[in-house]
Motif scaffolding. Sequence first.
Motif, PDB file in Angstrom:
ATOM      1  N   ALA A 161       0.846  -1.194   0.000  1.00 57.26           N
ATOM      2  CA  ALA A 161       0.000   0.000   0.000  1.00 57.26           C
ATOM      3  C   ALA A 161       0.882   1.244   0.000  1.00 57.26           C
ATOM      4  N   GLY A 162       0.480   2.204  -0.829  1.00 55.89           N
ATOM      5  CA  GLY A 162       1.263   3.423  -0.977  1.00 55.89           C
ATOM      6  C   GLY A 162       2.244   3.371  -2.128  1.00 55.89           C
ATOM      7  N   GLY A 163       2.446   2.193  -2.683  1.00 56.06           N
ATOM      8  CA  GLY A 163       3.381   2.019  -3.780  1.00 56.06           C
ATOM      9  C   GLY A 163       2.774   2.335  -5.132  1.00 56.06           C
ATOM     10  N   TRP A 173      -8.906   1.119 -19.427  1.00 52.78           N
ATOM     11  CA  TRP A 173      -8.714   0.060 -18.440  1.00 52.78           C
ATOM     12  C   TRP A 173      -9.976  -0.138 -17.615  1.00 52.78           C
ATOM     13  N   TYR A 174     -10.275  -1.385 -17.356  1.00 49.65           N
ATOM     14  CA  TYR A 174     -11.310  -1.785 -16.430  1.00 49.65           C
ATOM     15  C   TYR A 174     -10.655  -2.688 -15.385  1.00 49.65           C
ATOM     16  N   ARG A 175     -11.366  -2.948 -14.315  1.00 50.65           N
ATOM     17  CA  ARG A 175     -10.865  -3.874 -13.302  1.00 50.65           C
ATOM     18  C   ARG A 175     -12.009  -4.648 -12.690  1.00 50.65           C
ATOM     19  N   GLN A 176     -11.661  -5.819 -12.178  1.00 46.19           N
ATOM     20  CA  GLN A 176     -12.649  -6.649 -11.507  1.00 46.19           C
ATOM     21  C   GLN A 176     -12.027  -7.244 -10.254  1.00 46.19           C
ATOM     22  N   ALA A 177     -12.565  -6.849  -9.126  1.00 44.39           N
ATOM     23  CA  ALA A 177     -12.121  -7.382  -7.838  1.00 44.39           C
ATOM     24  C   ALA A 177     -12.890  -8.663  -7.528  1.00 44.39           C
ATOM     25  N   PRO A 178     -12.339  -9.516  -6.689  1.00 42.07           N
ATOM     26  CA  PRO A 178     -13.028 -10.773  -6.345  1.00 42.07           C
ATOM     27  C   PRO A 178     -14.431 -10.524  -5.818  1.00 42.07           C
ATOM     28  N   PHE A 218      -5.291  -0.948  -0.679  1.00 48.32           N
ATOM     29  CA  PHE A 218      -5.702  -2.348  -0.645  1.00 48.32           C
ATOM     30  C   PHE A 218      -6.905  -2.588  -1.561  1.00 48.32           C
ATOM     31  N   GLU A 219      -7.826  -1.623  -1.584  1.00 47.73           N
ATOM     32  CA  GLU A 219      -9.050  -1.795  -2.366  1.00 47.73           C
ATOM     33  C   GLU A 219      -8.812  -1.671  -3.872  1.00 47.73           C
ATOM     34  N   ASP A 220      -7.592  -1.367  -4.293  1.00 47.90           N
ATOM     35  CA  ASP A 220      -7.269  -1.375  -5.719  1.00 47.90           C
ATOM     36  C   ASP A 220      -6.936  -2.783  -6.204  1.00 47.90           C
ATOM     37  N   THR A 221      -6.855  -3.734  -5.288  1.00 40.91           N
ATOM     38  CA  THR A 221      -6.574  -5.113  -5.663  1.00 40.91           C
ATOM     39  C   THR A 221      -7.653  -5.640  -6.597  1.00 40.91           C
ATOM     40  N   ALA A 222      -7.238  -6.112  -7.758  1.00 40.55           N
ATOM     41  CA  ALA A 222      -8.177  -6.583  -8.772  1.00 40.55           C
ATOM     42  C   ALA A 222      -7.391  -7.124  -9.961  1.00 40.55           C
ATOM     43  N   VAL A 223      -8.114  -7.743 -10.868  1.00 43.00           N
ATOM     44  CA  VAL A 223      -7.549  -8.049 -12.184  1.00 43.00           C
ATOM     45  C   VAL A 223      -7.871  -6.872 -13.099  1.00 43.00           C
ATOM     46  N   TYR A 224      -6.867  -6.337 -13.732  1.00 43.57           N
ATOM     47  CA  TYR A 224      -7.023  -5.160 -14.582  1.00 43.57           C
ATOM     48  C   TYR A 224      -7.026  -5.605 -16.048  1.00 43.57           C
ATOM     49  N   THR A 274      -4.476  -8.613 -16.158  1.00 41.99           N
ATOM     50  CA  THR A 274      -3.240  -8.718 -15.389  1.00 41.99           C
ATOM     51  C   THR A 274      -3.571  -8.431 -13.926  1.00 41.99           C
ATOM     52  N   PRO A 275      -3.178  -9.313 -13.015  1.00 40.44           N
ATOM     53  CA  PRO A 275      -3.560  -9.128 -11.620  1.00 40.44           C
ATOM     54  C   PRO A 275      -2.693  -8.095 -10.905  1.00 40.44           C
ATOM     55  N   VAL A 276      -3.349  -7.300 -10.095  1.00 40.15           N
ATOM     56  CA  VAL A 276      -2.686  -6.332  -9.231  1.00 40.15           C
ATOM     57  C   VAL A 276      -3.110  -6.643  -7.796  1.00 40.15           C
TER      58      VAL A 276
END
Length: 121
Positions: free
Chosen positions: A14-16, A36-41, A87-93, A115-117
């Motif tokens: 986080a913060g990176g 870009w789109y993203r999808q979190a679990p 943390f809430e940016d975690t997703a597949v982009y 691509t997973p982030v």
Amino acid sequence: QVHLVESGGGLVQAGGSLRLSCLASGSIFDINVMGWYRQAPGKEREMVAVIRPGGITNYADAVKGRFTASRDNLKNAVYLQMNSLKFEDTAVYYCYLEATTGRSSPTFRYWGQGTPVTVSS
């Protein structure tokens, strides 16, 4: 056929920061929109940033001020610079493209493979 290849995802604290890249190839005549789109679990796929003709860029409220999308028309590429990751940016982009394949063809929509982030808190 049009192919989108993403790169740059990974694990970050986080913060990176991370920078995603997407290169489009194949039978592309003209590109209208890249982004870009993203999808979190467990969640729906959502728009992160899209660049429209003329360079107009729309961002999701959740990423405004932290993410910057850019486009290289000569390379048929789109990038996403992600700073101050949470943390809430975690997703597949997913890279997204709206393009035509010929002078009189309709506009088609294409997606990258994702691509997973992962952002660790």
